[in-house]
Design an enzyme around this catalytic site. Structure first.
Site, PDB file in Angstrom:
ATOM      1  N   SER A  45      30.346  45.201  34.303  1.00 33.70           N
ATOM      2  CA  SER A  45      31.526  44.213  34.393  1.00 33.70           C
ATOM      3  C   SER A  45      31.924  43.454  33.274  1.00 33.70           C
ATOM      4  O   SER A  45      30.728  42.885  32.090  1.00 33.70           O
ATOM      5  CB  SER A  45      30.841  43.083  34.855  1.00 33.70           C
ATOM      6  OG  SER A  45      32.113  43.370  36.434  1.00 33.70           O
ATOM      7  N   PRO A  46      32.687  43.299  32.270  1.00 30.93           N
ATOM      8  CA  PRO A  46      32.383  42.672  31.292  1.00 30.93           C
ATOM      9  C   PRO A  46      32.706  41.228  31.234  1.00 30.93           C
ATOM     10  O   PRO A  46      32.404  40.150  32.408  1.00 30.93           O
ATOM     11  CB  PRO A  46      34.536  42.337  31.294  1.00 30.93           C
ATOM     12  CG  PRO A  46      34.815  43.083  32.134  1.00 30.93           C
ATOM     13  CD  PRO A  46      34.284  43.814  32.726  1.00 30.93           C
TER      14      PRO A  46
ATOM     15  N   CYS B 153      32.435  37.670  28.844  1.00 28.75           N
ATOM     16  CA  CYS B 153      32.459  36.533  28.144  1.00 28.75           C
ATOM     17  C   CYS B 153      30.778  36.550  26.983  1.00 28.75           C
ATOM     18  O   CYS B 153      30.300  35.835  27.757  1.00 28.75           O
ATOM     19  CB  CYS B 153      33.539  35.484  28.367  1.00 28.75           C
ATOM     20  SG  CYS B 153      34.443  35.981  28.333  1.00 28.75           S
TER      21      CYS B 153
ATOM     22  N   ALA C 249      36.291  40.704  27.412  1.00 23.99           N
ATOM     23  CA  ALA C 249      37.784  40.656  26.810  1.00 23.99           C
ATOM     24  C   ALA C 249      37.674  40.023  25.435  1.00 23.99           C
ATOM     25  O   ALA C 249      37.173  38.805  25.134  1.00 23.99           O
ATOM     26  CB  ALA C 249      38.492  38.739  28.235  1.00 23.99           C
TER      27      ALA C 249
ATOM     28  N   GLN D 118      37.867  45.540  27.397  1.00 31.54           N
ATOM     29  CA  GLN D 118      38.749  45.223  27.926  1.00 31.54           C
ATOM     30  C   GLN D 118      39.658  44.127  27.372  1.00 31.54           C
ATOM     31  O   GLN D 118      39.484  43.152  26.841  1.00 31.54           O
ATOM     32  CB  GLN D 118      38.481  44.108  29.076  1.00 31.54           C
ATOM     33  CG  GLN D 118      39.390  43.484  29.667  1.00 31.54           C
ATOM     34  CD  GLN D 118      38.680  42.482  30.906  1.00 31.54           C
ATOM     35  OE1 GLN D 118      38.049  41.504  29.899  1.00 31.54           O
ATOM     36  NE2 GLN D 118      38.724  42.596  31.850  1.00 31.54           N
TER      37      GLN D 118
ATOM     38  N   TYR E  45      44.647  34.592  32.541  1.00 32.38           N
ATOM     39  CA  TYR E  45      44.704  35.115  31.411  1.00 32.38           C
ATOM     40  C   TYR E  45      46.570  34.802  31.121  1.00 32.38           C
ATOM     41  O   TYR E  45      47.397  35.523  32.666  1.00 32.38           O
ATOM     42  CB  TYR E  45      44.079  35.671  30.559  1.00 32.38           C
ATOM     43  CG  TYR E  45      42.424  34.905  30.888  1.00 32.38           C
ATOM     44  CD1 TYR E  45      42.354  33.363  30.376  1.00 32.38           C
ATOM     45  CD2 TYR E  45      41.074  35.729  31.944  1.00 32.38           C
ATOM     46  CE1 TYR E  45      41.060  32.692  30.786  1.00 32.38           C
ATOM     47  CE2 TYR E  45      40.640  34.836  31.712  1.00 32.38           C
ATOM     48  CZ  TYR E  45      39.850  33.597  30.980  1.00 32.38           C
ATOM     49  OH  TYR E  45      38.300  33.375  30.554  1.00 32.38           O
TER      50      TYR E  45
ATOM     51  N   ARG F 206      42.696  45.660  35.276  1.00 34.10           N
ATOM     52  CA  ARG F 206      41.617  44.464  36.502  1.00 34.10           C
ATOM     53  C   ARG F 206      43.489  43.038  36.187  1.00 34.10           C
ATOM     54  O   ARG F 206      43.927  43.411  35.431  1.00 34.10           O
ATOM     55  CB  ARG F 206      40.896  43.578  34.988  1.00 34.10           C
ATOM     56  CG  ARG F 206      40.339  42.436  36.518  1.00 34.10           C
ATOM     57  CD  ARG F 206      39.123  42.117  35.736  1.00 34.10           C
ATOM     58  NE  ARG F 206      37.701  42.672  37.101  1.00 34.10           N
ATOM     59  CZ  ARG F 206      36.102  42.093  36.339  1.00 34.10           C
ATOM     60  NH1 ARG F 206      36.151  41.207  35.523  1.00 34.10           N
ATOM     61  NH2 ARG F 206      35.704  42.213  37.752  1.00 34.10           N
TER      62      ARG F 206
HETATM   63  C1  FMN Z   1      29.016  35.245  31.596  1.00 31.98           C
HETATM   64  C2  FMN Z   1      30.221  35.546  32.628  1.00 31.98           C
HETATM   65  C3  FMN Z   1      31.144  36.247  31.950  1.00 31.98           C
HETATM   66  C4  FMN Z   1      32.836  36.377  32.352  1.00 31.98           C
HETATM   67  N1  FMN Z   1      33.531  37.476  31.577  1.00 31.98           N
HETATM   68  C5  FMN Z   1      34.736  37.644  32.058  1.00 31.98           C
HETATM   69  C6  FMN Z   1      35.285  38.608  31.208  1.00 31.98           C
HETATM   70  O1  FMN Z   1      35.653  38.652  29.800  1.00 31.98           O
HETATM   71  N2  FMN Z   1      36.212  39.694  31.999  1.00 31.98           N
HETATM   72  C7  FMN Z   1      36.409  39.453  33.263  1.00 31.98           C
HETATM   73  O2  FMN Z   1      37.300  40.000  33.650  1.00 31.98           O
HETATM   74  N3  FMN Z   1      35.590  39.104  33.846  1.00 31.98           N
HETATM   75  C8  FMN Z   1      34.923  38.578  33.329  1.00 31.98           C
HETATM   76  N4  FMN Z   1      33.751  38.320  34.232  1.00 31.98           N
HETATM   77  C9  FMN Z   1      33.551  38.016  35.797  1.00 31.98           C
HETATM   78  C10 FMN Z   1      32.589  39.341  36.079  1.00 31.98           C
HETATM   79  O3  FMN Z   1      33.285  40.676  34.835  1.00 31.98           O
HETATM   80  C11 FMN Z   1      32.464  39.591  36.908  1.00 31.98           C
HETATM   81  O4  FMN Z   1      33.736  39.861  37.929  1.00 31.98           O
HETATM   82  C12 FMN Z   1      32.622  38.614  38.487  1.00 31.98           C
HETATM   83  O5  FMN Z   1      31.012  38.120  37.507  1.00 31.98           O
HETATM   84  C13 FMN Z   1      31.690  39.192  38.998  1.00 31.98           C
HETATM   85  O6  FMN Z   1      31.167  40.370  40.113  1.00 31.98           O
HETATM   86  P1  FMN Z   1      31.712  41.169  40.611  1.00 31.98           P
HETATM   87  O7  FMN Z   1      32.691  41.796  39.674  1.00 31.98           O
HETATM   88  O8  FMN Z   1      30.673  42.080  40.668  1.00 31.98           O
HETATM   89  O9  FMN Z   1      32.095  40.689  42.124  1.00 31.98           O
HETATM   90  C14 FMN Z   1      32.192  37.305  33.392  1.00 31.98           C
HETATM   91  C15 FMN Z   1      31.482  36.457  33.761  1.00 31.98           C
HETATM   92  C16 FMN Z   1      30.145  36.175  33.624  1.00 31.98           C
HETATM   93  C17 FMN Z   1      29.194  35.543  34.635  1.00 31.98           C
END
Ligand code: FMN
Length: 309
Positions: free
Chosen positions: A35-36, A38, A70, A112, A195, A243
């Site tokens: 998953s993406p 940050c 992202a 992303q 966003y 997404r």
């Molecule tokens: C440290 C951190 C940074 C994240 N940054 C992003 C991001 O840049 N873009 C995004 O769409 N989601 C971001 N997320 C959400 C994750 O991609 C993910 O969707 C979320 O942790 C839930 O997990 P799941 O999708 O497996 O349920 C971030 C999550 C964490 C823990």
């Protein structure tokens, strides 16, 4: 708990997790996607060795696709001054190096593309996450569909005019061209988590009266136009994901039923996957528990293949 243990303890049957998948002309070695996330570890958008190690080690670990965090399509589209960006040609070289390493490990590399909208100009999480007012160092004026702040205590964003919307689309297009030049295999357009694109489709943050606000078709217009802008430069045979936040978890907001129609339109437009996340546009009360995204009432509550819980 590690993800696979959660699946095991919930007895979620994922027979295809380790089997390959082909999307357009791209072969995924299994179904595991990083998953993406940050990292807040860039300066003026430049990726560093931090990103090489963070992303590269997930490729070594066996994921099929490693998505970057992202990655901002414009400086004002960054959540914080530490976000990675792809708004300069000079950003390409380091991203290319990272991609070549990921691909050398048999994984695919994806990015992303994002614009933070009214959630831009914030401090790094470990510095407290607060909004940085536009007149302060490391701060800038955030933009949004309407001049409504995420939090009443924050400085209101600037409502985008037509020229501003055209710039957003042009920024996504230019970023997609750089994505291609950097050798990425997959683009995911970030239209979730409160966003900019989510702010447009959610009635909670969009009070416009022009063709980008009001009706459902008007509120999803920017999403569809950004997809089209990216597709002008991103080859039709390369995977394109979007997404979304499939619910705002808030009365009067975007709902899971609202997500169905755009998903069908995106499919017709050649989008390969709608990555269904949720929330982020307002401070909502989410009933968190394992599998909460599948526990909603209504016809889409639970895919038939999932066990009752
Ligand atoms: C440290 C951190 C940074 C994240 N940054 C992003 C991001 O840049 N873009 C995004 O769409 N989601 C971001 N997320 C959400 C994750 O991609 C993910 O969707 C979320 O942790 C839930 O997990 P799941 O999708 O497996 O349920 C971030 C999550 C964490 C823990």
């Amino acid at each position: 708990m590690p993800l696979l243990s959660i699946f095991a303890s919930k007895n979620i049957n994922m027979p295809n997790l380790f089997s390959p998948l082909k999307i357009k002309n791209t072969e995924f070695r299994n179904r595991i996607v990083v998953s993406p996330m940050c990292e807040y570890s860039s300066d003026d958008g430049f990726a560093t060795n931090w990103h090489l190690v963070h992303l590269g080690s997930r490729a070594v670990g066996g994921a099929a696709l490693v998505l970057t965090e992202a990655i901002a399509v414009s400086p004002e589209g960054r959540i914080s001054y530490g976000d990675t960006g792809i708004y300069k040609d000079a950003h390409i070289d380091k991203l290319k190096e990272i991609n070549e390493f990921i691909q050398s490990q048999g994984a695919l590399s994806g990015t992303q593309l994002a614009h933070a909208g009214r959630k831009a100009s914030h401090e790094l999480p470990w510095n407290g996450n607060a909004q940085i007012p536009s007149n302060q160092p490391n701060g800038w004026k955030a933009v949004a569909p309407s001049a409504i702040p995420f939090d009443a205590k924050e400085e209101a964003p600037l409502a985008l005019d037509k020229a501003g919307i055209e710039k957003v689309k042009a920024d996504f297009k230019a970023a997609a061209a750089r994505t291609l030049a950097a050798g990425f295999d997959v683009i995911e357009i970030h239209a979730a988590h409160g966003y900019l694109i989510h702010e447009f489709y959610s009635p909670l943050s969009n009070q416009r009266t022009d063709e980008y606000g009001g009706s459902f078709d008007n509120r999803i217009r920017l999403l569809l136009e950004v997809v089209e802008s990216v597709q002008q430069v991103w080859p039709a045979d390369k995977p394109l994901f979007v997404r979304i936040s499939s619910t705002d978890w808030t009365e009067g907001g975007w709902t899971i039923d609202d997500s169905v129609a755009p998903a069908a339109i995106l499919k017709d437009k050649g989008v390969d996957l709608v990555d269904c996340s949720s929330a982020g546009n307002v401070l909502a009360k989410i009933p968190l528990k394992p599998g909460y995204r599948w526990s909603l009432p209504g016809p889409l509550a639970k895919p038939a293949s999932l066990p009752a819980r």
